[in-house]
Design a protein around this motif. Structure first.
Motif, PDB file in Angstrom:
ATOM      1  N   ASN A 182       0.776  -1.146  -0.038  1.00  0.00           N
ATOM      2  CA  ASN A 182      -0.498   0.051   0.222  1.00  0.00           C
ATOM      3  C   ASN A 182       0.653   1.167   0.137  1.00  0.00           C
TER       4      ASN A 182
ATOM      5  N   GLU B 263       2.854   7.125  -7.134  1.00  0.00           N
ATOM      6  CA  GLU B 263       1.846   8.395  -7.604  1.00  0.00           C
ATOM      7  C   GLU B 263       2.651   9.635  -7.817  1.00  0.00           C
TER       8      GLU B 263
ATOM      9  N   ASN C  97       2.214   1.853  -3.136  1.00  0.00           N
ATOM     10  CA  ASN C  97       1.401   2.322  -4.990  1.00  0.00           C
ATOM     11  C   ASN C  97       1.187   3.577  -3.756  1.00  0.00           C
TER      12      ASN C  97
END
Length: 158
Positions: free
Chosen positions: A120, A127, A123
């Motif tokens: 998580n 961005e 990820n």
């Protein structure tokens, strides 16, 4: 995930620049201790691990992910805390790639959860502009602006 840090009181925007990486890890552990996720011994273990294995916790320039082994008895709960320092902290004076300003401390009661948290977090950091935006945060209002910006960019990509 930015909302997670805010809603769970797991964000620390430090106004103080630590004297060294050990102090930076201790400061990043404070938010975890305050939320009853880790003990002082866990933070000591993270520092001992970095001393033994080198600055492996600096996962990309500007970002450190302090953690020790999952399911340590010194882990009281599962979570990730974010500490943002005013400037980057050096782990190796001969290698600026090992400087970090964003410290995401991880604690997990078991290995699968630990791996899920790492995924998580990865990820989030992938961005566009996330790392640079977070490095500019000086206060909670700045953080909320970054959160809104990235919420909007997610909506556009849907």
């Amino acid at each position: 995930m930015l909302r997670y840090f805010l809603e769970n009181h797991l964000i620390n925007i430090s106004q103080k620049h630590p004297k060294d990486w050990q102090e930076a890890i201790r400061i990043s552990g404070e938010i975890m201790k305050k939320n009853n996720l880790v003990t002082d011994k866990y933070i000591d273990q993270v520092i001992a691990d970095v001393k033994q294995y080198g600055p492996y916790i600096v996962i990309v320039p500007g970002v450190a992910m302090p953690h020790s082994q999952a399911n340590s008895s010194e882990v009281l709960g599962t979570g990730i805390g974010l500490t943002i320092f005013p400037e980057a902290v050096s782990f190796d004076p001969n290698d600026s790639e090992k400087d970090a300003q964003l410290f995401f401390m991880l604690a997990a009661k078991d290995n699968p959860t630990h791996m899920k948290n790492i995924a998580n977090l990865s990820n989030l950091l992938m961005e566009d502009d996330m790392i640079e935006d977070l490095r500019k945060v000086k206060n909670l209002q700045d953080y909320q602006k970054v959160m809104q910006k990235h919420d909007k960019s997610k909506e556009k990509s849907r």
